[in-house]
Write an enzyme that holds these catalytic residues in place. Structure first.
Site, PDB file in Angstrom:
ATOM      1  N   LYS A  11       0.820  -1.212   0.000  1.00  0.00           N
ATOM      2  CA  LYS A  11       0.000   0.000   0.000  1.00  0.00           C
ATOM      3  C   LYS A  11       0.864   1.277   0.000  1.00  0.00           C
ATOM      4  O   LYS A  11       2.080   1.205   0.203  1.00  0.00           O
ATOM      5  CB  LYS A  11      -0.928  -0.038   1.223  1.00  0.00           C
ATOM      6  CG  LYS A  11      -1.954  -1.177   1.166  1.00  0.00           C
ATOM      7  CD  LYS A  11      -2.924  -1.113   2.348  1.00  0.00           C
ATOM      8  CE  LYS A  11      -3.992  -2.195   2.257  1.00  0.00           C
ATOM      9  NZ  LYS A  11      -4.962  -2.103   3.369  1.00  0.00           N
ATOM     10  N   TYR A  51     -12.443  -2.195  -4.122  1.00  0.00           N
ATOM     11  CA  TYR A  51     -13.005  -2.322  -2.771  1.00  0.00           C
ATOM     12  C   TYR A  51     -14.538  -2.270  -2.763  1.00  0.00           C
ATOM     13  O   TYR A  51     -15.143  -1.946  -1.727  1.00  0.00           O
ATOM     14  CB  TYR A  51     -12.448  -1.228  -1.853  1.00  0.00           C
ATOM     15  CG  TYR A  51     -11.055  -1.521  -1.331  1.00  0.00           C
ATOM     16  CD1 TYR A  51     -10.817  -2.609  -0.481  1.00  0.00           C
ATOM     17  CD2 TYR A  51      -9.967  -0.720  -1.656  1.00  0.00           C
ATOM     18  CE1 TYR A  51      -9.544  -2.887   0.017  1.00  0.00           C
ATOM     19  CE2 TYR A  51      -8.686  -0.983  -1.170  1.00  0.00           C
ATOM     20  CZ  TYR A  51      -8.487  -2.072  -0.331  1.00  0.00           C
ATOM     21  OH  TYR A  51      -7.236  -2.349   0.166  1.00  0.00           O
ATOM     22  N   ASN A 114      -2.074   0.249   6.724  1.00  0.00           N
ATOM     23  CA  ASN A 114      -1.523  -0.955   7.352  1.00  0.00           C
ATOM     24  C   ASN A 114      -0.633  -1.760   6.397  1.00  0.00           C
ATOM     25  O   ASN A 114      -0.485  -2.970   6.520  1.00  0.00           O
ATOM     26  CB  ASN A 114      -2.657  -1.806   7.943  1.00  0.00           C
ATOM     27  CG  ASN A 114      -3.694  -2.176   6.895  1.00  0.00           C
ATOM     28  OD1 ASN A 114      -3.528  -1.888   5.726  1.00  0.00           O
ATOM     29  ND2 ASN A 114      -4.762  -2.838   7.330  1.00  0.00           N
ATOM     30  N   HIS A 117      -2.205  -5.479   1.627  1.00  0.00           N
ATOM     31  CA  HIS A 117      -3.515  -6.109   1.411  1.00  0.00           C
ATOM     32  C   HIS A 117      -3.286  -7.560   1.033  1.00  0.00           C
ATOM     33  O   HIS A 117      -2.302  -7.880   0.353  1.00  0.00           O
ATOM     34  CB  HIS A 117      -4.260  -5.415   0.266  1.00  0.00           C
ATOM     35  CG  HIS A 117      -5.440  -6.206  -0.220  1.00  0.00           C
ATOM     36  ND1 HIS A 117      -6.679  -6.109   0.357  1.00  0.00           N
ATOM     37  CD2 HIS A 117      -5.546  -7.168  -1.192  1.00  0.00           C
ATOM     38  CE1 HIS A 117      -7.506  -6.956  -0.250  1.00  0.00           C
ATOM     39  NE2 HIS A 117      -6.847  -7.606  -1.191  1.00  0.00           N
ATOM     40  N   GLU A 128      -9.769 -10.650  -7.444  1.00  0.00           N
ATOM     41  CA  GLU A 128      -8.750  -9.611  -7.269  1.00  0.00           C
ATOM     42  C   GLU A 128      -7.565  -9.813  -8.220  1.00  0.00           C
ATOM     43  O   GLU A 128      -7.014  -8.841  -8.742  1.00  0.00           O
ATOM     44  CB  GLU A 128      -8.287  -9.595  -5.806  1.00  0.00           C
ATOM     45  CG  GLU A 128      -9.388  -9.098  -4.873  1.00  0.00           C
ATOM     46  CD  GLU A 128      -9.002  -9.123  -3.407  1.00  0.00           C
ATOM     47  OE1 GLU A 128      -7.892  -9.596  -3.070  1.00  0.00           O
ATOM     48  OE2 GLU A 128      -9.818  -8.666  -2.583  1.00  0.00           O
TER      49      GLU A 128
HETATM   50  P1  GDP Z   1      -8.134  -6.730   5.795  1.00  0.00           P
HETATM   51  O1  GDP Z   1      -8.750  -7.901   5.055  1.00  0.00           O
HETATM   52  O2  GDP Z   1      -7.331  -7.136   6.998  1.00  0.00           O
HETATM   53  O3  GDP Z   1      -7.341  -5.809   4.868  1.00  0.00           O
HETATM   54  O4  GDP Z   1      -9.331  -5.856   6.399  1.00  0.00           O
HETATM   55  P2  GDP Z   1     -10.772  -5.412   5.836  1.00  0.00           P
HETATM   56  O5  GDP Z   1     -11.131  -6.215   4.605  1.00  0.00           O
HETATM   57  O6  GDP Z   1     -11.724  -5.434   6.982  1.00  0.00           O
HETATM   58  O7  GDP Z   1     -10.576  -3.895   5.433  1.00  0.00           O
HETATM   59  C1  GDP Z   1      -9.955  -3.507   4.223  1.00  0.00           C
HETATM   60  C2  GDP Z   1      -9.030  -2.351   4.501  1.00  0.00           C
HETATM   61  O8  GDP Z   1      -9.801  -1.219   4.913  1.00  0.00           O
HETATM   62  C3  GDP Z   1      -8.026  -2.545   5.639  1.00  0.00           C
HETATM   63  O9  GDP Z   1      -6.870  -3.256   5.257  1.00  0.00           O
HETATM   64  C4  GDP Z   1      -7.711  -1.128   6.031  1.00  0.00           C
HETATM   65  O10 GDP Z   1      -6.780  -0.519   5.121  1.00  0.00           O
HETATM   66  C5  GDP Z   1      -9.072  -0.453   5.861  1.00  0.00           C
HETATM   67  N1  GDP Z   1      -9.832  -0.426   7.124  1.00  0.00           N
HETATM   68  C6  GDP Z   1     -10.362  -1.479   7.814  1.00  0.00           C
HETATM   69  N2  GDP Z   1     -10.993  -1.082   8.925  1.00  0.00           N
HETATM   70  C7  GDP Z   1     -10.885   0.284   8.932  1.00  0.00           C
HETATM   71  C8  GDP Z   1     -11.349   1.302   9.818  1.00  0.00           C
HETATM   72  O11 GDP Z   1     -12.002   1.042  10.839  1.00  0.00           O
HETATM   73  N3  GDP Z   1     -11.029   2.606   9.488  1.00  0.00           N
HETATM   74  C9  GDP Z   1     -10.328   2.934   8.356  1.00  0.00           C
HETATM   75  N4  GDP Z   1     -10.051   4.236   8.096  1.00  0.00           N
HETATM   76  N5  GDP Z   1      -9.872   1.992   7.505  1.00  0.00           N
HETATM   77  C10 GDP Z   1     -10.142   0.697   7.782  1.00  0.00           C
END
Ligand code: GDP
Length: 140
Positions: A11, A51, A114, A117, A128
């Site tokens: 990222k 997304y 973070n 991905h 994807e």
């Molecule tokens: P992952 O599968 O661990 O990447 O997590 P998710 O699929 O739940 O979320 C996708 C991405 O959205 C995450 O990797 C973060 O970059 C972002 N994200 C997830 N939760 C949050 C949140 O509570 N706040 C914000 N700003 N970004 C989030």
């Protein structure tokens, strides 16, 4: 366990800090092979399409803006149990909750920025990978 392919993204916070080599070394040391890779600057439309499953989440607009804030490296990792293995190496979504030694624990800046991905299931991996790569670009 089966041979699998999964989509990985380094990222914008990772490219900005010059961490692409460091992070990919961790994947390779764990036995995952990088069989396709490109550096891109995503448009807002491209980030929103990628997304789309998160479109109803409160953080969707912020996430899409963040993913277009700098270059990303999109890549395909291949190996035994690659989908779960990649997510184990990445660590929990929030770096504060990520296990010691994982990429997000070591490098993540916030729950959003973070660093990496990784696809979460075979169906999402297929979608994807096809979002960014054609079959002839996957060189296993
Ligand atoms: P992952 O599968 O661990 O990447 O997590 P998710 O699929 O739940 O979320 C996708 C991405 O959205 C995450 O990797 C973060 O970059 C972002 N994200 C997830 N939760 C949050 C949140 O509570 N706040 C914000 N700003 N970004 C989030």
């Amino acid at each position: 366990m089966a041979e699998e392919r999964t989509l990985s993204i380094l990222k914008p916070d990772a490219t900005r800090r010059g961490l692409t080599g460091t992070i990919n070394a961790q994947f390779e040391e764990a036995g995952l092979r990088i069989i396709a890779q490109k550096r891109l600057r995503l448009t807002l439309k491209q980030a929103q399409g990628f997304y789309a499953v998160h479109a109803e989440r409160a953080f969707y607009d912020d996430l899409c803006a963040y993913m277009t804030s700098g270059p990303v490296v999109v890549q395909v990792l291949e190996g035994e149990d690659a989908i779960a293995k990649n997510r184990e190496i990445m660590g929990a979504t929030n770096p504060k909750n990520a296990a010691e030694g994982t990429i997000r624990a070591k490098h993540g800046e916030s729950v959003e920025a973070n660093s990496v991905h990784g696809s979460d299931a075979p169906e999402t991996a297929a979608f994807e990978i096809a979002y960014f790569f054609s079959a002839i670009e996957l060189v296993g």
